[in-house]
Design a protein around this motif. Structure first.
Motif, PDB file in Angstrom:
ATOM      1  N   LYS A  35      -7.509  -8.964   6.551  1.00 25.15           N
ATOM      2  CA  LYS A  35      -6.852  -8.247   5.353  1.00 25.15           C
ATOM      3  C   LYS A  35      -7.458  -6.621   5.456  1.00 25.15           C
ATOM      4  O   LYS A  35      -7.652  -6.396   4.451  1.00 25.15           O
ATOM      5  N   ARG A 101     -10.985  -3.878  -1.682  1.00 21.74           N
ATOM      6  CA  ARG A 101     -10.563  -3.568  -0.334  1.00 21.74           C
ATOM      7  C   ARG A 101     -10.649  -1.999  -0.108  1.00 21.74           C
ATOM      8  O   ARG A 101     -11.074  -1.759   0.721  1.00 21.74           O
ATOM      9  N   ILE A 245       3.039  -7.040  10.416  1.00 23.03           N
ATOM     10  CA  ILE A 245       1.522  -7.164  10.646  1.00 23.03           C
ATOM     11  C   ILE A 245       1.118  -8.494  10.643  1.00 23.03           C
ATOM     12  O   ILE A 245       1.631  -9.340   9.840  1.00 23.03           O
ATOM     13  N   LEU A 286       7.877   1.471   6.310  1.00 25.03           N
ATOM     14  CA  LEU A 286       7.463   1.066   4.629  1.00 25.03           C
ATOM     15  C   LEU A 286       8.500   1.081   3.583  1.00 25.03           C
ATOM     16  O   LEU A 286       8.342   0.167   2.684  1.00 25.03           O
ATOM     17  N   PRO A 290       9.459  -3.127   4.547  1.00 26.77           N
ATOM     18  CA  PRO A 290       7.798  -3.334   4.687  1.00 26.77           C
ATOM     19  C   PRO A 290       7.092  -4.471   5.280  1.00 26.77           C
ATOM     20  O   PRO A 290       6.033  -4.241   5.801  1.00 26.77           O
ATOM     21  N   GLN A 300       3.749 -11.090  -3.456  1.00 28.85           N
ATOM     22  CA  GLN A 300       2.664 -10.318  -4.305  1.00 28.85           C
ATOM     23  C   GLN A 300       2.237 -11.447  -5.327  1.00 28.85           C
ATOM     24  O   GLN A 300       2.966 -11.942  -6.104  1.00 28.85           O
ATOM     25  N   LYS A 301       1.083 -11.625  -5.404  1.00 27.83           N
ATOM     26  CA  LYS A 301       0.375 -12.620  -6.149  1.00 27.83           C
ATOM     27  C   LYS A 301      -0.324 -12.095  -7.126  1.00 27.83           C
ATOM     28  O   LYS A 301      -1.023 -11.034  -7.173  1.00 27.83           O
ATOM     29  N   VAL A 302      -0.397 -12.828  -8.266  1.00 27.25           N
ATOM     30  CA  VAL A 302      -1.013 -12.079  -9.508  1.00 27.25           C
ATOM     31  C   VAL A 302      -2.282 -12.866  -9.626  1.00 27.25           C
ATOM     32  O   VAL A 302      -2.274 -13.889  -9.705  1.00 27.25           O
TER      33      VAL A 302
ATOM     34  N   ARG B 203       5.373   3.225  -3.563  1.00 26.44           N
ATOM     35  CA  ARG B 203       5.391   1.634  -3.497  1.00 26.44           C
ATOM     36  C   ARG B 203       4.186   1.051  -2.795  1.00 26.44           C
ATOM     37  O   ARG B 203       4.011  -0.059  -2.805  1.00 26.44           O
ATOM     38  N   LEU B 204       3.654   1.976  -2.157  1.00 26.49           N
ATOM     39  CA  LEU B 204       2.518   1.536  -1.024  1.00 26.49           C
ATOM     40  C   LEU B 204       1.324   1.446  -1.960  1.00 26.49           C
ATOM     41  O   LEU B 204       1.005   2.129  -2.938  1.00 26.49           O
ATOM     42  N   ASP B 207      -4.015   0.058   2.345  1.00 31.18           N
ATOM     43  CA  ASP B 207      -4.147   0.245   3.594  1.00 31.18           C
ATOM     44  C   ASP B 207      -3.063   1.273   4.088  1.00 31.18           C
ATOM     45  O   ASP B 207      -3.294   2.259   4.632  1.00 31.18           O
ATOM     46  N   TYR B 208      -1.845   0.922   3.594  1.00 32.64           N
ATOM     47  CA  TYR B 208      -0.683   1.460   3.974  1.00 32.64           C
ATOM     48  C   TYR B 208      -0.533   3.219   3.218  1.00 32.64           C
ATOM     49  O   TYR B 208      -0.474   3.944   3.830  1.00 32.64           O
ATOM     50  N   VAL B 212      -0.481   6.315   5.525  1.00 35.57           N
ATOM     51  CA  VAL B 212       0.553   7.340   5.131  1.00 35.57           C
ATOM     52  C   VAL B 212       0.046   8.901   4.968  1.00 35.57           C
ATOM     53  O   VAL B 212       0.628   9.545   5.222  1.00 35.57           O
ATOM     54  N   ASP B 292      -6.185  -2.858 -11.445  1.00 32.01           N
ATOM     55  CA  ASP B 292      -5.202  -3.691 -11.146  1.00 32.01           C
ATOM     56  C   ASP B 292      -3.939  -3.076 -11.620  1.00 32.01           C
ATOM     57  O   ASP B 292      -3.477  -3.185 -12.781  1.00 32.01           O
ATOM     58  N   ILE B 294      -0.990  -4.734 -11.433  1.00 36.79           N
ATOM     59  CA  ILE B 294      -0.053  -5.503 -11.902  1.00 36.79           C
ATOM     60  C   ILE B 294      -0.400  -5.807 -13.567  1.00 36.79           C
ATOM     61  O   ILE B 294       0.488  -5.639 -14.408  1.00 36.79           O
TER      62      ILE B 294
END
Lengths: 302, 420
Positions: A35, A101, A245, A286, A290, A300-302, B203-204, B207-208, B212, B292, B294
């Motif tokens: 990832k 990340r 991807i 995108l 997307p 999407q996981k929380v 919304r990105l 990495d995206y 962009v 975070d 969310i």
């Protein structure tokens, strides 16, 4: 409508797309497993082309036959790029497996910058003419004018690589381990898969295909420079996203769509904005889809 | 243990000699057909990678030991782990010292004197370097809002710098508008550009977003490169006037000093605004989003608004910096606004510490000033920047001066007394 012009653009787009595909395969495999956008992937492609140039240049002075030079230079370049890919992963990405990340992305950019300047300092900043390695052969008359020998060779190579990779991932033990690792690293490790080794394999395979693309495109366009990798890398990433991807047929499809789009846009609209189209396509895909053309929507996981 | 490490490094050195052999040793000129063999580089690579791998492995073991993950970080690593902690302690000692007014006032006074006296003590050349370094300080502070607080990797930051510089250049070229009028216009246009970029990328993430924004930066540069009538194309725009002061004639030295003071004042304003912003309601919401998305959304943070705010507030400083850059160099062209400029600013932020204001300042000053004074190594500048990004992220992800959250401690024993 001029058909010959159209088909020339079509085949040049297909060539371009095939090269993007060879790069995008590496992106999509690495992304599928750890990832991470491997920004340094484009540099591996450039290093592959450079190594081939160096070896071919050194060998051409010995007066070897052209075919032997082609084979030797390609083999050395492919082996070396795989070694570079392996080393980059071990140095830069392995210590950051557990890191956020953002850190991994920054490292990838740093690595790309480092490799680019390493080549610049060790070699040259000028454009170098690439030795004409691809054998020139004539195609049947009906194809003539629109597609030439090297282009044909590029399509065939890409097709072979894509089929081989699909087979590798679908049917071999290593491919199975790769799929398991990309789904869940911890679980894969619990089941006895050596995750580190699988990640290394992924990098090696990705670097191998990237270098193949580098050698093919350089002998096709006839010149290389230290920065050819960056933009090609970014565009291949766009292609991988376009196709979805993580999906191998998606990467190839996306690359060919992108190559065609660029080629037609440059041919019919404007060639100075050639590089802009890729980014416009990326933003559009995108926003509207997307997950890409062939990808699975990501929950999407929380 | 020691011998093991040496053996490992020796093996690694062999690996790197093999790996870098074609690139480092052979140089082929395909035009003239001359092959150069540079065997001395082999020794260099071998020795270099041996030493680096020794230090690298030692540092890696130390980092792992400090993280408390490796159980083996026992007696042997304690001695080595100490030095890292000591640096950290010294840093925080300095901070506690500075938080006391007794030390803080003289320290700031000294700093102020140095800043004011700088252009009079140093040469014109030095002042010019300092101006560019301070422009980068501004850029780093601005990018710090987007990356450090908002956690969004923005690789097109230089586009806003371009917007600022070209606003002044183009307005001056066609309408003869001066520096002081262009400054707010440049800032405003940068904000508009920032919001325009933020809208499609709302919304990105991760990495995206990085790709962009990178694309956006490249598009801005390519457009400037190709609209020759409007922006001068690859030749750029020359003859941009330097800043004016009520029509006073100042001469080159005078006007450079004047520019220096302008940028100093602007940087001070930037630091003040960013500092106040960081601890404001919006700033903290932004930091929460960076941690975070969310969770932040669940706590009632309006992500759309936060992202737009972050981009707008990040780009305004780049716009101002761009106008000042155009006024200082009197010449701008698209080649100065490549992706790698964005990465240099990113590098300043990462070196100093993401999200840390003193970090951004120190990082930018270090990365711009050090290569200027080490002219002999100037070819290696970009190589070093790449290495800095990798090394910092692997060994010290928090940067030289990690950010510190404002924290509140509750003294449990005395709580009742405090409440009552």
């Amino acid at each position: 409508m001029n058909f010959e012009y159209f088909f020339r653009l079509f085949f040049s787009g297909l060539t371009r797309g095939s090269i993007y595909a060879l790069l995008a395969l590496g992106y999509t495999m690495v992304y599928g497993i750890i990832k991470l956008i491997n920004f340094a992937h484009g540099e591996i492609y450039m290093i592959g082309a450079f190594t081939a140039l160096i070896v071919a240049g050194a060998l051409s002075l010995t007066g070897m036959p052209a075919l032997a030079i082609l084979v030797l230079a390609s083999v050395v370049a492919l082996v070396y790029s795989s070694m570079y890919g392996y080393t980059v992963e071990k140095i830069a990405y392995k210590p950051l497996r557990q890191a956020p990340r953002l850190s991994a992305l920054i490292v990838a950019i740093g690595m790309s910058m480092f490799l680019q300047n390493y080549l610049l300092l060790a070699q040259t900043s000028n454009f170098l003419p690439f030795p004409d390695l691809l054998p020139e052969f004539s195609l049947p008359e009906s194809w003539g004018g629109m597609v030439n020998g090297p282009q044909f060779l590029i399509f065939v190579t890409t097709a072979i690589i894509m089929v081989a990779l699909t087979l590798l991932i679908k049917f071999t033990r290593m491919g199975k381990s790769m799929r398991a690792t990309s789904q869940d690293k911890v679980m894969a490790a619990l089941l006895g898969i050596n995750v580190n080794r699988i990640i290394s394999y992924t990098f090696i395979i990705g670097s191998f295909t990237a270098a193949l693309g580098g050698i093919l495109i350089s002998s096709y366009t006839g010149q290389i420079n230290y920065f050819i990798g960056f933009l090609a890398g970014i565009k291949a990433f766009v292609a991988a996203v376009l196709g979805g991807i993580g999906s191998i047929p998606g990467a190839v499809l996306g690359s060919i769509v992108l190559g065609m789009a660029e080629s037609f846009a440059a041919g019919y609209i404007s060639s100075v904005y050639e590089d802009v189209f890729a980014f416009v396509i990326l933003v559009l895909i995108l926003i509207f889809k997307p997950s890409g053309l062939l990808g699975k929507p990501e929950v999407q996981k929380v | 243990m020691k011998l093991e490490a040496v053996k490992r490094s020796a093996l690694l050195a062999m690996w790197f000699i093999l790996l870098t052999f074609p690139v480092m040793v052979v140089r082929v000129n395909t035009v003239t057909g001359v092959v150069q063999w540079r065997w001395s580089n082999l020794v260099l690579v071998g020795l270099g990678s041996f030493v680096i791998s020794l230090v690298w492995n030692w540092a890696l073991a130390r980092t792992a030991g400090r993280g408390g993950e490796a159980a083996e970080a026992g007696a042997t690593d304690e001695a080595t782990g100490g030095s890292g902690l000591r640096i950290g302690e010294r840093m925080s000692d300095l901070r506690t010292m500075l938080s006391e007014p007794r030390y803080r006032t003289p320290a700031y006074a000294l700093l102020a004197v140095v800043i004011v006296a700088f252009p009079f003590v140093m040469s014109l050349y030095q002042t010019n370097i300092m101006i560019s370094a301070l422009v980068y300080v501004m850029l780093a502070l601005g990018l710090n809002i987007v990356i450090g607080l908002g956690g969004m990797l923005h690789l097109g930051y230089i586009a806003f710098y371009l917007v600022g510089a070209y606003t002044y250049g183009i307005l001056n070229r066609f309408f003869g508008i001066g520096f002081w009028v262009a400054l707010p216009i440049g800032a405003a246009l940068s904000v508009v550009a920032g919001i325009l970029l933020a809208l499609p990328v709302l919304r990105l993430r991760g990495d995206y977003l990085a790709i962009v924004t990178l694309g956006f930066g490249e598009i801005a540069r390519i457009v400037m490169n190709n609209t020759t009538k409007f922006s001068g194309g690859p030749q750029g725009i020359g003859g941009i006037p330097r800043p004016t002061l009520f029509g006073l004639e100042m001469g080159l030295l005078g006007v450079t000093r004047y520019t220096y003071y302008i940028i100093v004042v602007v940087v001070i304003i930037t630091v003040f605004v960013v500092y106040r912003f960081e601890n404001s309601r919006i700033g903290r919401a932004l930091a929460a989003m960076g941690e975070d998305e969310i969770a932040a959304q669940a706590m009632g943070v309006d992500l759309t608004r936060m992202k737009l705010t972050a981009f707008a507030l990040g780009s305004v400083w780049a716009g101002i910096g761009g106008v000042i850059l155009a006024a200082r160099t009197t010449f701008i062209n698209p080649a100065s606004f490549t992706v790698w400029e964005s990465v240099i600013v990113l590098c300043c932020v990462v070196l100093g510490g993401m999200g840390s204001i003193p970090g951004a300042i120190v990082g930018a000053l270090a990365l711009i000033l050090v290569p200027e004074y080490l002219r002999a190594f100037s070819d290696y500048r970009m190589l070093m920047f790449g290495a800095v990004l990798v090394v910092m992220m692997v060994f010290r992800p928090g940067g030289l001066i990690p950010k510190r959250r404002r924290s509140y401690t509750v003294d449990v024993a005395h709580e009742e007394e405090v409440v009552s």
